[in-house]
Design a protein around this motif. Structure first.
Motif, PDB file in Angstrom:
ATOM      1  N   SER A   1     -24.295   6.808  19.287  1.00 32.10           N
ATOM      2  CA  SER A   1     -22.893   7.058  18.996  1.00 32.10           C
ATOM      3  C   SER A   1     -22.678   7.349  17.516  1.00 32.10           C
ATOM      4  CB  SER A   1     -22.025   5.887  19.443  1.00 32.10           C
ATOM      5  OG  SER A   1     -22.342   4.733  18.697  1.00 32.10           O
ATOM      6  N   THR A   2     -23.459   6.715  16.634  1.00 27.47           N
ATOM      7  CA  THR A   2     -23.335   6.974  15.203  1.00 27.47           C
ATOM      8  C   THR A   2     -23.749   8.401  14.896  1.00 27.47           C
ATOM      9  OG1 THR A   2     -23.801   4.670  14.734  1.00 27.47           O
ATOM     10  CG2 THR A   2     -24.055   6.207  12.914  1.00 27.47           C
TER      11      THR A   2
ATOM     12  N   CYS B   1     -21.013  10.808  16.143  1.00 27.36           N
ATOM     13  CA  CYS B   1     -19.809  10.767  15.314  1.00 27.36           C
ATOM     14  C   CYS B   1     -20.042  11.453  13.974  1.00 27.36           C
ATOM     15  CB  CYS B   1     -19.362   9.329  15.080  1.00 27.36           C
ATOM     16  SG  CYS B   1     -18.809   8.534  16.589  1.00 27.36           S
TER      17      CYS B   1
ATOM     18  N   TYR C   1     -15.611   1.551  23.204  1.00 29.17           N
ATOM     19  CA  TYR C   1     -16.284   1.438  21.910  1.00 29.17           C
ATOM     20  C   TYR C   1     -15.585   0.409  21.036  1.00 29.17           C
ATOM     21  CZ  TYR C   1     -19.132   5.643  22.372  1.00 29.17           C
ATOM     22  OH  TYR C   1     -20.067   6.560  22.770  1.00 29.17           O
TER      23      TYR C   1
ATOM     24  N   ASP D   1     -15.701  -0.423  16.965  1.00 31.79           N
ATOM     25  CA  ASP D   1     -16.173   0.083  15.681  1.00 31.79           C
ATOM     26  C   ASP D   1     -15.771  -0.917  14.592  1.00 31.79           C
ATOM     27  OD1 ASP D   1     -16.986   1.599  13.527  1.00 31.79           O
ATOM     28  OD2 ASP D   1     -15.304   3.000  13.642  1.00 31.79           O
TER      29      ASP D   1
ATOM     30  N   LYS E   1     -21.989  -0.043  15.829  1.00 34.31           N
ATOM     31  CA  LYS E   1     -20.961   0.354  16.774  1.00 34.31           C
ATOM     32  C   LYS E   1     -21.439  -0.065  18.153  1.00 34.31           C
ATOM     33  CE  LYS E   1     -19.308   4.201  14.001  1.00 34.31           C
ATOM     34  NZ  LYS E   1     -19.578   3.448  12.820  1.00 34.31           N
TER      35      LYS E   1
ATOM     36  N   SER F   1     -20.998   0.145  22.281  1.00 32.99           N
ATOM     37  CA  SER F   1     -20.418   0.974  23.334  1.00 32.99           C
ATOM     38  C   SER F   1     -20.896   0.495  24.694  1.00 32.99           C
ATOM     39  CB  SER F   1     -20.772   2.443  23.128  1.00 32.99           C
ATOM     40  OG  SER F   1     -22.161   2.637  23.253  1.00 32.99           O
TER      41      SER F   1
END
Length: 137
Positions: A19-20, A23, A98, A100, A107, A109
């Motif tokens: 996810s990092t 993003c 998620y 954050d 993060k 998820s």
């Protein structure tokens, strides 16, 4: 009524890395629901909610990922519980929840889940933000 099920994630490191990376490539992908959608109240008894228990000391922002976009539900403080309404437009579709943490690169998820009208989702974040538990009632 749907049967109760729990998904316990021992380590969210792989999901956090993925996810990092995603993003970082698409920083404009975070979306906020329009004010008219986010703040609508209803008298419907089948209100669908996300209950978050943050056991860490860090504040966290809570998002739902749907169709490639992140919809921000809100922000909560450390060592707190908060309840967020899941917009009806996102129901009966695959969603990923998620968390954050502000001031941290971690993060968390969830796995993809299909949430239906009237469901109650509990998202519990551990003290070190290394793992979480999610349950749907």
């Amino acid at each position: 009524m749907r049967p109760f099920f729990v998904i316990l994630v021992v380590s969210a490191a792989a999901a956090a890395i993925g996810s990092t990376t995603a993003c970082a490539k698409h920083p404009g992908v975070f979306a906020q629901l329009p004010q008219s959608i986010a703040d609508t109240t209803t008298n419907d008894d089948s209100l669908t909610t996300l209950e978050v228990e943050n056991r860490s000391t860090l504040d966290v922002r809570i998002f739902i990922r749907h169709a490639g976009q992140f919809v921000r539900l809100g922000q909560m403080g450390g060592i707190r519980k908060a309840t967020f309404r899941i917009p009806s437009q996102l129901l009966d579709q695959t969603l990923i929840f998620y968390a954050d943490p502000i001031g941290s690169s971690r993060k968390l998820s969830s796995d993809p889940l299909v949430i239906r009208r009237g469901d109650r989702v509990q998202f519990m974040l551990d003290i070190n933000l290394n793992s979480f538990a999610i349950a749907v009632f």
